[in-house]
Design an enzyme around this catalytic site. Structure first.
Site, PDB file in Angstrom:
ATOM      1  N   CYS A   2     -54.351  31.578 -45.873  1.00 42.97           N
ATOM      2  CA  CYS A   2     -54.443  33.325 -45.881  1.00 42.97           C
ATOM      3  C   CYS A   2     -53.136  34.064 -45.751  1.00 42.97           C
ATOM      4  CB  CYS A   2     -55.855  33.748 -45.185  1.00 42.97           C
ATOM      5  SG  CYS A   2     -57.158  33.013 -45.363  1.00 42.97           S
ATOM      6  N   ARG A  27     -47.968  30.662 -49.137  1.00 45.34           N
ATOM      7  CA  ARG A  27     -48.698  30.078 -48.240  1.00 45.34           C
ATOM      8  C   ARG A  27     -49.998  29.572 -49.000  1.00 45.34           C
ATOM      9  NH1 ARG A  27     -48.104  32.758 -43.123  1.00 45.34           N
ATOM     10  NH2 ARG A  27     -50.396  32.661 -42.801  1.00 45.34           N
ATOM     11  N   TRP A  75     -57.215  31.603 -48.855  1.00 42.09           N
ATOM     12  CA  TRP A  75     -57.436  30.252 -48.970  1.00 42.09           C
ATOM     13  C   TRP A  75     -58.757  29.793 -48.278  1.00 42.09           C
ATOM     14  CZ3 TRP A  75     -56.970  25.540 -45.826  1.00 42.09           C
ATOM     15  CH2 TRP A  75     -56.974  24.498 -46.598  1.00 42.09           C
ATOM     16  N   ASN A  99     -57.322  36.530 -41.188  1.00 41.90           N
ATOM     17  CA  ASN A  99     -56.700  35.144 -41.327  1.00 41.90           C
ATOM     18  C   ASN A  99     -57.118  34.385 -40.005  1.00 41.90           C
ATOM     19  OD1 ASN A  99     -54.949  33.031 -41.678  1.00 41.90           O
ATOM     20  ND2 ASN A  99     -53.176  33.921 -41.275  1.00 41.90           N
ATOM     21  N   GLY A 100     -57.590  32.953 -40.229  1.00 40.54           N
ATOM     22  CA  GLY A 100     -58.160  32.297 -39.122  1.00 40.54           C
ATOM     23  C   GLY A 100     -59.581  31.996 -39.171  1.00 40.54           C
ATOM     24  N   GLU A 478     -43.423   9.403 -46.793  1.00 35.62           N
ATOM     25  CA  GLU A 478     -43.046  10.866 -47.277  1.00 35.62           C
ATOM     26  C   GLU A 478     -43.034  10.750 -48.743  1.00 35.62           C
ATOM     27  OE1 GLU A 478     -43.265  13.641 -46.299  1.00 35.62           O
ATOM     28  OE2 GLU A 478     -41.837  14.795 -47.347  1.00 35.62           O
ATOM     29  N   LYS A 482     -45.281  13.252 -51.037  1.00 34.31           N
ATOM     30  CA  LYS A 482     -44.733  13.980 -52.003  1.00 34.31           C
ATOM     31  C   LYS A 482     -45.375  13.894 -53.376  1.00 34.31           C
ATOM     32  CE  LYS A 482     -43.292  16.472 -50.249  1.00 34.31           C
ATOM     33  NZ  LYS A 482     -43.262  16.612 -48.775  1.00 34.31           N
ATOM     34  N   GLU A 485     -49.119  15.207 -53.439  1.00 30.54           N
ATOM     35  CA  GLU A 485     -49.202  16.526 -53.533  1.00 30.54           C
ATOM     36  C   GLU A 485     -48.861  17.132 -54.732  1.00 30.54           C
ATOM     37  OE1 GLU A 485     -46.257  17.266 -50.042  1.00 30.54           O
ATOM     38  OE2 GLU A 485     -48.015  18.721 -49.529  1.00 30.54           O
ATOM     39  N   HIS A 501     -50.532  -8.277 -45.799  1.00 31.01           N
ATOM     40  CA  HIS A 501     -51.660  -8.473 -44.890  1.00 31.01           C
ATOM     41  C   HIS A 501     -53.018  -7.766 -45.418  1.00 31.01           C
ATOM     42  CE1 HIS A 501     -49.767 -10.407 -41.772  1.00 31.01           C
ATOM     43  NE2 HIS A 501     -48.557  -9.354 -41.783  1.00 31.01           N
ATOM     44  N   LYS A 597     -49.196  26.550 -47.859  1.00 33.74           N
ATOM     45  CA  LYS A 597     -48.134  26.097 -47.289  1.00 33.74           C
ATOM     46  C   LYS A 597     -48.075  26.130 -45.679  1.00 33.74           C
ATOM     47  CE  LYS A 597     -43.559  25.528 -47.274  1.00 33.74           C
ATOM     48  NZ  LYS A 597     -43.035  24.210 -47.666  1.00 33.74           N
TER      49      LYS A 597
HETATM   50  C1  AGP Z   1     -45.720  18.885 -46.863  1.00 34.21           C
HETATM   51  O1  AGP Z   1     -45.372  18.738 -48.255  1.00 34.21           O
HETATM   52  C2  AGP Z   1     -47.159  19.279 -46.742  1.00 34.21           C
HETATM   53  N1  AGP Z   1     -47.209  20.457 -47.510  1.00 34.21           N
HETATM   54  C3  AGP Z   1     -47.817  19.283 -45.350  1.00 34.21           C
HETATM   55  O2  AGP Z   1     -47.815  17.960 -44.833  1.00 34.21           O
HETATM   56  C4  AGP Z   1     -47.068  19.898 -44.009  1.00 34.21           C
HETATM   57  O3  AGP Z   1     -45.898  19.105 -43.783  1.00 34.21           O
HETATM   58  C5  AGP Z   1     -48.078  19.899 -43.223  1.00 34.21           C
HETATM   59  O4  AGP Z   1     -48.997  20.744 -43.109  1.00 34.21           O
HETATM   60  C6  AGP Z   1     -47.209  20.470 -41.784  1.00 34.21           C
HETATM   61  O5  AGP Z   1     -46.680  21.793 -41.668  1.00 34.21           O
HETATM   62  P1  AGP Z   1     -45.752  22.197 -40.486  1.00 34.21           P
HETATM   63  O6  AGP Z   1     -44.489  21.406 -40.743  1.00 34.21           O
HETATM   64  O7  AGP Z   1     -45.559  23.664 -41.236  1.00 34.21           O
HETATM   65  O8  AGP Z   1     -46.196  22.088 -39.460  1.00 34.21           O
END
Ligand code: AGP
Length: 602
Positions: A2, A27, A75, A99-100, A478, A482, A485, A501, A597
């Site tokens: 949010c 965000r 969100w 927010n929270g 990673e 990517k 996501e 394994h 975000k």
């Molecule tokens: C990255 O592509 C992601 N959107 C997500 O995994 C992110 O890295 C994670 O939420 C941690 O966020 P931060 O680095 O802002 O703590």
């Protein structure tokens, strides 16, 4: 996660709120809304989906004269993304954005319902506005009612409240979620981060947890548990250009291309001719430290994992890595000779922040690696190193990962220098490789065109395996993250030696395997692992300087004697692959479904 915006002043409020919310889009959100009180007129609009829906709904409305206003991008956490669940939430004469998470909202809601209050939404937030109005109905004092309300809330929040009972004030509180106040003469802004108010406000104050108060007559009345307090503002950044797309199709694409440049910023003044100098650190931080624990989430966790190899190999210090959400509840045994490092792009990730607070309570020294100065994690840490990646808008993190990894690499050398575990020859090689990193990150047109061409062959199948060894294993994780996501295709990262394994049972022509095959680190080992998979007929995309004849597709990288240079070059290739697959599938690259975000809830 949010986003909150607020404005008190004489200017047209609708545009200020909508533009501010636009800047908070990164965000992540699934609905949005605004509420304005001016000249005794109260207006409220909400819409599900993108902000253009809210713009459409408000197109015939313009605010006039002095007033107070709040806005929100939501969100969904409690309750589906519907208009009723969108903020601002309404009582009989007041509005709130939040927010929270209010952890005790069920309890509060029951009490309020028992007193006859009717709830319209499924959210935790709505309890705040009803509680406020109940308190106000009893005391007939808005400020007192707001304070009593706050005293009943448990959990994390940043919240703004406006009410017809006091049309000239905005009430605010922060506890665990980000919020700042911007100033321009008598105009006052509130926001979750500074982008929405850059170009509007000139000064800023970053609220601390436990602070609350109200804005009235162009002034802020600020309080904490000890009563009213003085505060000083600081100049607000003015450079918003970095946050624009600069002609790229997507922020993520722009951010991939920017990596070479921002890496120079990350290293500036830190990678010197003969040593690493991190002037933000005091060597006392490492006194009596015998091991390191790194805690993070998602992409930041992957950079931590690659760093664990570097700390043990170069700095000769034991290093354990923790996923923040797991760490919090495992009742970890924490020793004061451990340096607790958190990594976070946003600096607001709730799991990481809480893990940091736990470590601090246990008496550990803390260091954060973060992209956002003045963020909650930075402020909570004993020391911090900023990654200097600039604003990252794409939800899928790219340049933040690259710069986090570079900072960790520098830190590993810095610790090795302090502990004298690095020879002058090795130090020279590491520094030289660092200087060459920006070049390894340059995206050339031929490479991008190749990834665009290749992407069309990877739009189906029953899954992707990204495989690698050593530091290329976290890079494989990673690469897979990517891809999932932004393409919504199933992908896993795996250590290549571990395939036999279990996962090798999945091998067939429809299993897409992306093999990271650096020449400078364990090449023969990973080659054997990949051959085992090829014998089971997987479709193989090999990324390597060395041509590999069993590969169905092959992306050639540069022969490099330093593994980190191979690491960064391969990182760019996996980012471009994910990007181009997502584009072909027609997905929203910058704001993938279900993601945010900044993840400020558990
Ligand atoms: C990255 O592509 C992601 N959107 C997500 O995994 C992110 O890295 C994670 O939420 C941690 O966020 P931060 O680095 O802002 O703590």
């Amino acid at each position: 996660m949010c986003g909150i915006i607020g404005y008190l002043g004489k200017n047209e409020k609708k545009e200020i709120l909508l533009d501010g919310l636009q800047e908070l889009e990164y965000r992540g959100y699934d609905s949005a809304g605004i509420a304005i009180i001016e000249n005794k007129k109260l207006k409220n609009f909400k819409a599900v989906g993108r902000l253009k829906n809210l713009r459409e709904k408000t197109k015939d409305y313009l605010s006039e004269g002095f007033g107070v206003s709040i806005g929100h991008t939501r969100w969904a956490t409690h309750g589906k993304p519907t208009e009723l669940n969108a903020h601002p939430h309404m009582g009989a004469y007041s509005f709130v954005v939040h927010n929270g998470i209010i952890e005790n909202y069920q309890e509060l809601k029951k009490e309020l319902q028992a007193q006859g209050v009717n709830f319209l939404s499924q959210t935790d937030t709505e309890t705040i506005v009803h509680l406020f109005e109940k308190n106000h109905d009893m005391s007939n004092n808005t400020w007192q009612a707001f304070q009593t309300t706050l005293s009943k809330l448990e959990g994390a929040y940043a919240t703004l409240l406006i009410t017809e009972a006091d049309e000239e004030s905005i009430y605010f509180a922060k506890n665990g979620s980000p919020m700042l106040i911007g100033f321009d003469g008598e105009d006052i802004y509130f926001a979750s981060s500074d982008t929405p108010i850059i170009g509007k406000a000139t000064e800023v104050y970053y609220l601390e947890d436990g602070e609350f108060g109200y804005a009235k007559d162009g002034k802020i009345y600020l309080f904490d548990a000890n009563g009213e307090k003085a505060f000083s503002t600081q100049a607000l950044a003015t450079d918003k250009a970095m946050a624009q797309k600069d002609g790229y199709r997507f922020f993520m694409e722009k951010e991939i291309y920017e990596q070479g440049q921002v890496m120079n910023d990350t290293m500036m003044g830190r990678v010197l001719d003969d040593k690493i100098d991190l002037e933000e650190l005091d060597l006392n931080l490492f006194e009596n430290i015998t091991n390191i624990k790194i805690c993070a989430c998602g992409t930041s966790y992957h950079s931590a994992l690659s760093a664990s190899y570097l700390f043990e190999r170069i700095s000769k210090i034991p290093c354990q890595i923790e996923i923040a959400s797991e760490f919090r509840y495992k009742e970890p045994l924490l020793r004061e000779d451990t340096l607790f490092i958190t990594i976070s792009q946003s600096g607001e990730t709730a799991d990481t922040l809480e893990a940091l607070k736990m470590a601090k309570r246990a008496g550990l020294k803390s260091l954060s690696i973060c992209n956002v100065d003045n963020s909650s994690i930075v402020r909570e840490s004993d020391a911090s190193i900023l990654t200097r990646a600039g604003i990252e808008k794409g939800v899928a993190s790219t340049k933040a990962f690259a710069t986090q990894t570079m900072v960790l690499w520098m830190l590993a050398i810095y610790v090795a220098q302090a502990k004298k575990t690095i020879s002058s020859e090795l130090l020279e090689q590491e520094l030289q490789a660092m200087r060459e990193t920006p070049k390894a990150l340059i995206v050339n047109d031929k490479l991008h065109a190749k990834m665009t061409r290749l992407s069309k062959r990877y739009l189906h199948g029953h899954g992707f395996f990204f495989i690698g060894r050593d530091i290329f294993y976290p890079l494989a994780l990673e690469g897979a993250l990517k891809l999932k996501e932004i393409s919504y295709l199933h992908a896993e990262g795996y250590p290549s030696g571990e395939m036999k394994h279990g996962p090798i049972a999945l091998a067939d022509a429809e299993l897409f395997t992306i093999a990271l095959m650096p020449k400078s680190l364990h090449y023969e080992k990973i080659k054997s692992n990949v051959e085992e998979l090829c014998a089971r007929d997987v479709t193989l995309l090999a990324i390597s300087p060395e041509p590999f004849e069993l590969a169905d597709d092959y992306v050639q990288t540069t022969y490099n004697s330093h593994p980190m240079l191979e690491f960064f070059e391969m990182m760019v290739i996996t980012q471009l692959l994910a990007l181009e697959i997502s584009v072909r599938l027609g997905n929203d690259v910058d704001m993938p479904r279900n993601l945010a975000k900044s993840v400020t809830v558990e």
